[in-house]
Design a protein around this motif. Sequence first.
Motif: not given
Length: 405
Positions: A150-160, A169-175
């Motif tokens: 989708d050519r979506a930006e990282y922050n947008e996709v993460l929030a979705e 909710a805390d994505p640190t361990a994964d991202v």
Amino acid sequence: MLTANADIISARGGTTIEITRCLVQDMQKARPAHAPSITKRAEDILADPDIEVVVEVMGGVEPAWTYIARALDSGKHVVTANKELMARHGRELLKSAEDKGLDLLFEAAVCAGIPVIQSLKNQLSGNRVRSIMGIVNGTTNYILTRMHADRAEYNEVLAEAQEKGFAEADPTADVENFDAQSKLAILCGLAFACAVRPEDIYRQGIGHIETTDIEYAELLGYRVKSVAIGRQEDGKIEARVHPAMVSLANPLSKVDGPNNAVLLQGDFVGDLMLFGSGAGKDATASAVVGDLIEIARNRHSGAHGRIGSTNFEEKPIQDVSDSLNRYYLRVTSEDRPRALGQIALAFGDNDVSLSALEMHELPESRSELVFLTHQACEANFMATLDAIRELPMIEKLDNWIRVVS
Ligand code: HSE
């Protein structure tokens, strides 16, 4: 799963498997009518002599470590999905289980239902494994797949993804790839028969990947993926987790969405790829139940604790600066005579050879330049970056990414 597949599970394991009691945090939470008896006291499980197996799916090092150690001390077999604990303390726990003639099984700790641990422990154990390359985290693979699609930006996709429950909710361990680091530590221990601690593994997260990089990756014939790489060469271990531009010729480039895959290369089996869902309750249940059936079978034949720790050797871990990679670099430069030549010289001066180049005009007499290199030593590539940063026409060193064939 134990209810739905009770018939085949008892036929194959030679016994019925029943959940006697479940340790929970919230006693008031609504649960299905057939849910097992619950308790808030770990003691009700650990001190119950009728419980033969403890299944740990709580995650995190403590209190899981204490509970598992206590379960083993009480003569109970253990099935765990805890990658962090097994990556940090698996060797001691497995030794303890082996000494006591108990099973400690952990298939669900790496890529959920994909039977990579069983494969390494059993079927592939006659091979010298040369390399492991995997996509071992579903969250990062989902995010990067969406960025491509989708050519979506990282922050947008993460929030979705967080909204839909695909990302924590805390994505640190994964991202930030801590999750992948623990999984690779476990895989390297099994594949290379040596202890690899998570902190020995070079780690880089995916947050710096931009849509522009995704577009250039596609233009050049690559997909951006977060990869876990383990190799053994000349008695040295190379282990790292980071985003990479993966060539379309590599099957990992086609592993999309929340799926996981592990490519293994053994000296006799050759190349092998295991693919599937690496997260989620059903895939995790499949791994846990597989382990429970193995315990039931071992009980039948009196063969508990057959495979203890496989990490018997100590091997040096290569520093990432000594690794050999190809690289992608994107810079913004003033568009003036000799600009391209001087940047190209910075590569050559550091013994890094170029293999592809893209140059695009930007407004206000600037240009965007993208370089791909041939294989080079990482220290040389870093020296190249330092030299390029110092060049007067460089406005911005936008991004660099390792490239995997
Ligand atoms: N959070 C992990 C993933 C699954 O996204 O793949 C559990 O290790």
